[in-house]
Design an enzyme around this catalytic site. Structure first.
Site, PDB file in Angstrom:
ATOM      1  N   SER A 138      79.142  87.768   8.356  1.00  0.00           N
ATOM      2  CA  SER A 138      79.437  86.322   8.170  1.00  0.00           C
ATOM      3  C   SER A 138      80.501  85.960   9.208  1.00  0.00           C
ATOM      4  CB  SER A 138      80.142  86.307   6.931  1.00  0.00           C
ATOM      5  OG  SER A 138      80.795  85.004   6.750  1.00  0.00           O
ATOM      6  N   TYR A 151      86.184  88.950   0.336  1.00  0.00           N
ATOM      7  CA  TYR A 151      84.881  88.448   1.152  1.00  0.00           C
ATOM      8  C   TYR A 151      85.250  88.946   2.564  1.00  0.00           C
ATOM      9  CZ  TYR A 151      80.873  85.753   2.390  1.00  0.00           C
ATOM     10  OH  TYR A 151      79.761  85.595   3.137  1.00  0.00           O
TER      11      TYR A 151
HETATM   12  P1  NAD Z   1      72.537  83.802  -2.335  1.00  0.00           P
HETATM   13  O1  NAD Z   1      73.321  83.685  -3.521  1.00  0.00           O
HETATM   14  O2  NAD Z   1      71.363  82.658  -2.333  1.00  0.00           O
HETATM   15  O3  NAD Z   1      71.627  85.156  -2.559  1.00  0.00           O
HETATM   16  C1  NAD Z   1      72.356  86.451  -2.590  1.00  0.00           C
HETATM   17  C2  NAD Z   1      71.242  87.490  -2.918  1.00  0.00           C
HETATM   18  O4  NAD Z   1      71.862  88.560  -3.334  1.00  0.00           O
HETATM   19  C3  NAD Z   1      70.243  87.180  -4.149  1.00  0.00           C
HETATM   20  O5  NAD Z   1      69.026  87.593  -4.023  1.00  0.00           O
HETATM   21  C4  NAD Z   1      71.074  87.897  -5.274  1.00  0.00           C
HETATM   22  O6  NAD Z   1      70.101  88.050  -6.255  1.00  0.00           O
HETATM   23  C5  NAD Z   1      71.524  89.145  -4.608  1.00  0.00           C
HETATM   24  N1  NAD Z   1      72.366  89.821  -5.277  1.00  0.00           N
HETATM   25  C6  NAD Z   1      73.785  89.332  -5.646  1.00  0.00           C
HETATM   26  N2  NAD Z   1      74.147  90.359  -6.198  1.00  0.00           N
HETATM   27  C7  NAD Z   1      73.513  91.618  -6.236  1.00  0.00           C
HETATM   28  C8  NAD Z   1      73.592  92.876  -6.562  1.00  0.00           C
HETATM   29  N3  NAD Z   1      74.572  93.270  -7.217  1.00  0.00           N
HETATM   30  N4  NAD Z   1      72.438  93.668  -6.156  1.00  0.00           N
HETATM   31  C9  NAD Z   1      71.500  93.320  -5.379  1.00  0.00           C
HETATM   32  N5  NAD Z   1      71.279  92.020  -5.432  1.00  0.00           N
HETATM   33  C10 NAD Z   1      72.245  91.119  -5.589  1.00  0.00           C
HETATM   34  O7  NAD Z   1      73.410  83.631  -1.258  1.00  0.00           O
HETATM   35  P2  NAD Z   1      73.197  83.859   0.553  1.00  0.00           P
HETATM   36  O8  NAD Z   1      74.050  82.567   0.973  1.00  0.00           O
HETATM   37  O9  NAD Z   1      71.655  83.779   0.965  1.00  0.00           O
HETATM   38  O10 NAD Z   1      74.013  85.028   1.028  1.00  0.00           O
HETATM   39  C11 NAD Z   1      73.224  86.087   1.403  1.00  0.00           C
HETATM   40  C12 NAD Z   1      74.336  86.645   2.557  1.00  0.00           C
HETATM   41  O11 NAD Z   1      74.659  85.963   3.330  1.00  0.00           O
HETATM   42  C13 NAD Z   1      75.550  87.409   1.631  1.00  0.00           C
HETATM   43  O12 NAD Z   1      75.980  88.637   2.265  1.00  0.00           O
HETATM   44  C14 NAD Z   1      76.285  86.604   2.199  1.00  0.00           C
HETATM   45  O13 NAD Z   1      77.645  86.945   2.249  1.00  0.00           O
HETATM   46  C15 NAD Z   1      75.977  86.022   3.550  1.00  0.00           C
HETATM   47  N6  NAD Z   1      76.533  84.740   4.355  1.00  0.00           N
HETATM   48  C16 NAD Z   1      76.271  83.614   3.639  1.00  0.00           C
HETATM   49  C17 NAD Z   1      76.797  82.361   4.056  1.00  0.00           C
HETATM   50  C18 NAD Z   1      76.420  81.097   3.569  1.00  0.00           C
HETATM   51  O14 NAD Z   1      76.930  80.153   4.050  1.00  0.00           O
HETATM   52  N7  NAD Z   1      75.407  81.003   2.379  1.00  0.00           N
HETATM   53  C19 NAD Z   1      77.310  82.538   5.196  1.00  0.00           C
HETATM   54  C20 NAD Z   1      77.860  83.817   5.806  1.00  0.00           C
HETATM   55  C21 NAD Z   1      77.316  84.948   5.452  1.00  0.00           C
END
Ligand code: NAD
Length: 256
Positions: A138, A151
């Protein structure tokens, strides 16, 4: 480009993970999906791209379940060529109010799971002479925001782990890099928008504008499709010598 390769994407039933899984599937890779919630929809979306797709529901906070998932993927497809460590959760609170159980969960899911999948995937990748490890960190792996101690600590840890793995594989055909998105409008961020709207008594639209305006100079969300395209680049021959990068796609967030 990725025919006969197998990609395992953790946390790929939603958001960024699903976007990356679809981008790799479109290049011909077999896909192992993982994550909670609805699986039928994501499985169909990936299969519709012509990919061989399987699913394992391992909880990324549980090392034994991670081991079972890695063994399942290797048995189903021969081996894992591309590992995308993407599963992640968020919790927002001041350090002194941060629930201890939430701290442990964020560190386990966002950081420690990547250690386990990486240590289990590397031997076969090294033996094959090719592999790609892509860690979805991130912009919070590069800079901090208040109220996100677990985080930010986990994501800085992921960037550190990425660099170490890149060094340990530097003379091999295995590369390890991190992707550092800014805001992406997924369920993880929608919760933060909704909380902002609630707290300020403002509309979702106004909360969205404020959220972007505070951090992201482009005032635009990065999309899962754009992040998928970056993951495809990391898998391409052009990226053979991209090692240990923490590549932000953040609308200028970390440039400030
Ligand atoms: P999201 O909530 O849409 O997806 C998260 C995914 O992780 C889902 O498929 C969920 O079922 C799965 N998950 C959660 N806990 C779990 C567990 N214990 N075991 C297995 N699977 C699990 O979120 P996202 O925004 O797509 O995030 C994905 C990644 O991107 C994360 O690592 C997040 O930190 C990172 N990220 C997101 C953003 C943003 O703005 N959305 C920005 C930077 C980084």
């Amino acid at each position: 480009m990725l025919a006969n390769k197998t990609a395992l994407v953790t946390g790929s039933t939603s958001g960024i993970g699903l976007g990356i899984a679809k981008a790799l599937a479109a290049q011909g890779a077999n896909i192992v999906l993982n994550g909670f919630g609805d699986t039928e929809g994501p499985l169909k979306e990936v299969a519709d791209l012509g990919a061989e797709v399987a699913y394992h529901g391992a909880d990324m906070s549980n090392p034994a379940e991670i081991e079972a998932m890695m063994a399942f993927a290797a048995q189903r497809f021969g081996q894992i060529d591309i590992l995308v460590n993407n599963a992640g959760i968020q919790h927002v609170a001041q350090v002194e109010d941060f629930p201890v159980e939430r701290w442990d969960a964020v560190i386990a899911i966002n950081l420690t799971s990547a250690f386990h999948t990486t240590r289990l995937a590397l031997p076969a990748m090294k033996a094959a002479g090719w592999g790609r490890i892509i860690n979805v960190a991130s912009v919070h792996g590069l800079v901090a925001s208040a109220q996100k101690s677990a985080y930010v600590a986990a994501k800085h840890g992921v960037v550190g782990l990425t660099k170490v793995v890149a060094l340990e594989t530097a003379t091999t055909g295995v590369t390890c890099n991190a992707i550092c998105p800014g805001w992406v409008l997924t369920p993880l961020v929608q919760k933060q928008v909704d909380a902002k709207a609630d707290a300020g008594g403002i509309s979702i639209e106004e909360a969205t504008r404020q959220l972007l305006g505070e951090k992201e100079p482009s005032l635009q969300f990065t999309t899962p499709e754009e992040l998928g395209a970056l993951a495809v680049f990391f898998c391409s021959p052009a990226a053979n010598n991209v090692r240990g990068a923490a590549w932000n796609m953040d609308g200028g967030w970390a440039a400030q």
